[in-house]
Write an enzyme that holds these catalytic residues in place. Structure first.
Site, PDB file in Angstrom:
ATOM      1  N   GLY A  14     121.272 -14.081 -18.841  1.00 33.81           N
ATOM      2  CA  GLY A  14     119.805 -13.958 -18.623  1.00 33.81           C
ATOM      3  C   GLY A  14     118.958 -14.841 -19.576  1.00 33.81           C
ATOM      4  O   GLY A  14     119.382 -14.796 -20.694  1.00 33.81           O
ATOM      5  N   GLY A 105     124.086 -14.008 -24.342  1.00 38.18           N
ATOM      6  CA  GLY A 105     124.513 -12.939 -24.511  1.00 38.18           C
ATOM      7  C   GLY A 105     125.889 -12.359 -24.969  1.00 38.18           C
ATOM      8  O   GLY A 105     126.710 -13.176 -25.065  1.00 38.18           O
ATOM      9  N   THR A 129     118.910 -12.262 -25.824  1.00 40.40           N
ATOM     10  CA  THR A 129     119.359 -11.885 -24.589  1.00 40.40           C
ATOM     11  C   THR A 129     117.669 -10.583 -24.470  1.00 40.40           C
ATOM     12  O   THR A 129     117.072 -10.421 -25.988  1.00 40.40           O
ATOM     13  CB  THR A 129     119.972 -10.947 -23.725  1.00 40.40           C
ATOM     14  OG1 THR A 129     119.775  -9.538 -23.393  1.00 40.40           O
ATOM     15  CG2 THR A 129     120.814 -10.439 -25.253  1.00 40.40           C
ATOM     16  N   ILE A 130     116.729 -10.741 -24.338  1.00 41.39           N
ATOM     17  CA  ILE A 130     115.888  -9.117 -23.885  1.00 41.39           C
ATOM     18  C   ILE A 130     116.373  -8.093 -24.065  1.00 41.39           C
ATOM     19  O   ILE A 130     115.939  -7.513 -24.390  1.00 41.39           O
ATOM     20  CB  ILE A 130     115.175  -9.082 -22.704  1.00 41.39           C
ATOM     21  CG1 ILE A 130     115.104  -9.086 -21.225  1.00 41.39           C
ATOM     22  CG2 ILE A 130     114.529 -10.561 -22.423  1.00 41.39           C
ATOM     23  CD1 ILE A 130     113.968  -8.468 -20.006  1.00 41.39           C
ATOM     24  N   ASP A 131     117.725  -7.755 -23.866  1.00 41.09           N
ATOM     25  CA  ASP A 131     118.376  -6.560 -23.621  1.00 41.09           C
ATOM     26  C   ASP A 131     118.275  -5.720 -25.326  1.00 41.09           C
ATOM     27  O   ASP A 131     118.492  -4.517 -25.767  1.00 41.09           O
ATOM     28  CB  ASP A 131     119.731  -6.130 -23.013  1.00 41.09           C
ATOM     29  CG  ASP A 131     119.871  -6.510 -21.546  1.00 41.09           C
ATOM     30  OD1 ASP A 131     118.251  -6.424 -20.713  1.00 41.09           O
ATOM     31  OD2 ASP A 131     120.801  -6.704 -21.593  1.00 41.09           O
TER      32      ASP A 131
HETATM   33  O1  F6P Z   1     120.565  -8.953 -19.808  1.00 40.29           O
HETATM   34  C1  F6P Z   1     119.594  -9.295 -19.131  1.00 40.29           C
HETATM   35  C2  F6P Z   1     118.722  -8.571 -18.357  1.00 40.29           C
HETATM   36  O2  F6P Z   1     117.035  -8.425 -17.722  1.00 40.29           O
HETATM   37  C3  F6P Z   1     118.813  -7.315 -18.282  1.00 40.29           C
HETATM   38  O3  F6P Z   1     117.998  -5.991 -18.420  1.00 40.29           O
HETATM   39  C4  F6P Z   1     118.889  -6.557 -16.602  1.00 40.29           C
HETATM   40  O4  F6P Z   1     119.633  -5.797 -15.950  1.00 40.29           O
HETATM   41  C5  F6P Z   1     119.515  -7.874 -16.116  1.00 40.29           C
HETATM   42  O5  F6P Z   1     119.497  -9.338 -16.967  1.00 40.29           O
HETATM   43  C6  F6P Z   1     119.157  -8.571 -14.572  1.00 40.29           C
HETATM   44  O6  F6P Z   1     119.953  -9.724 -14.296  1.00 40.29           O
HETATM   45  P1  F6P Z   1     119.904 -10.757 -12.769  1.00 40.29           P
HETATM   46  O7  F6P Z   1     117.913 -12.116 -13.602  1.00 40.29           O
HETATM   47  O8  F6P Z   1     120.852 -11.442 -13.398  1.00 40.29           O
HETATM   48  O9  F6P Z   1     119.223  -9.888 -11.466  1.00 40.29           O
END
Ligand code: F6P
Length: 326
Positions: A14, A105, A129-131
């Site tokens: 992401g 990440g 990663t924003i997480d």
């Molecule tokens: O890992 C970062 C993140 O934004 C999570 O917080 C979220 O669950 C996921 O990616 C969403 O992924 P995608 O953009 O593939 O739907």
């Protein structure tokens, strides 16, 4: 060990605000040391298909303030196969690349860990990663910006919640990690926070809301991490609505807004520091490790350790959130 003189950089998983600042730091640090730098488009997918281009100092001008990633990103299933990784290695060989900086990440680190061992190839990871769930660093690139975006959104919802005396359930990102929810909840003064790490007590929330209703507290904000075990904001709001049909209940899912936007000062500083440290580490002969910042100091953590552990929420912050919301 022969001296490294050609390296590559990629972003994977992401996207996160500040990835561009990290790419810029990698390119500028490497060119300062007379290295040739290549940018790989679309993460490991681009490594397999040979989407590799030279990056000069000027190519990373005017990007420090931009969200997203100029290198694009992807989640590659092919890289999970031995054949895919062999093709990726062959691509790097074609360009004479001797070291890699991988920004991303846990998934990015997992791929890097296998690759570095399989081909004895030097890779340094940078947490993006924003997480904020990556072990080995206090903060990952993009987290601060995502939380600021979420808080700004909640502040706006607060205005309308107050005006209409409504109960809002606001969903933030974080499938497995509650950092965004916890920081957003504390920073926006929310009444309750549901995290992926704890079940969250819906009965308790309902009883608090009943009491508040009697006290004539007329609006409330509840932050829900998308990965809470009760479900997302929609599911929790539906359970509460059944018990409290008189409450004017609304749901907002902030979603991918949290992934974009210009990085905050903290994220630019972190990204610049880690991009710089990644190249410095490669030049010192480090490999198979990720850079991070802990207590203000740059640290290196083996990929194997980083992917087997998680950055954990601070229990004091969780207690504090409860006390401040009372
Ligand atoms: O890992 C970062 C993140 O934004 C999570 O917080 C979220 O669950 C996921 O990616 C969403 O992924 P995608 O953009 O593939 O739907």
């Amino acid at each position: 060990m022969s001296k490294i003189n050609k390296i590559a950089v990629l972003t994977s998983g992401g996207d996160a605000p500040g990835m561009n600042a990290a790419i810029r730091a990698v390119v500028r640090t490497a060119t300062y040391h007379d290295l040739h730098v290549f940018g790989i488009s679309q993460g490991y997918h681009g490594m397999i298909s040979g989407q590799i281009n030279r990056l000069e100092r000027k190519d990373v001008g005017n990007i420090i303030q931009r969200g997203g990633t100029i290198l694009k990103t992807a989640r590659s299933m092919e890289f999970m196969t031995k054949e895919g990784r062999q093709q990726a290695y062959d691509s790097l060989q074609d360009f004479g690349i001797q070291g890699l900086v991988a920004i991303g990440g846990n998934g990015t680190y997992t791929g890097a860990n296998i690759f570095t061992e399989e081909f004895d190839f030097p890779i340094i990871g940078v947490p993006g990663t924003i997480d904020n769930d990556i072990y080995g660093t206090d903060f990952s690139i993009g987290f601060d910006t995502a939380v600021n975006t979420a808080i700004e959104a909640v502040d706006k919802i607060r205005d309308t919640a107050d005006s209409h005396s409504r109960l809002f359930f606001i969903e933030v990102m974080g499938r497995h990690s509650g950092f965004i929810a916890l920081y957003t909840g504390i920073g926006s003064g929310a009444g309750n926070i549901f995290l992926p790490e704890t079940d969250g007590n819906i009965e308790e929330l309902i009883s608090v809301l009943k009491k508040e209703g009697r006290r004539k507290k007329l609006f409330n904000l509840v932050i829900v991490a998308e990965g809470n075990t009760n479900g997302g904001a929609v599911e929790i709001a539906n359970i509460v609505k059944k018990e409290l049909p008189n409450f004017d209940t609304k749901v907002t899912v902030i979603g991918h807004l949290q992934r974009g936007g210009s990085p905050t000062a903290n994220d630019r500083m972190l990204a610049s520091t880690l991009g710089y440290a990644a190249v410095d580490s490669l030049l010192r002969g480090e490999r198979g490790k990720a850079v991070g910042v802990q207590n203000g100091k740059i640290v290196l953590t083996d990929f194997a350790e980083a992917i087997s552990k998680e950055n954990e929420l601070n229990k004091d912050h969780m207690n504090m959130a409860r006390i401040l919301a009372m």
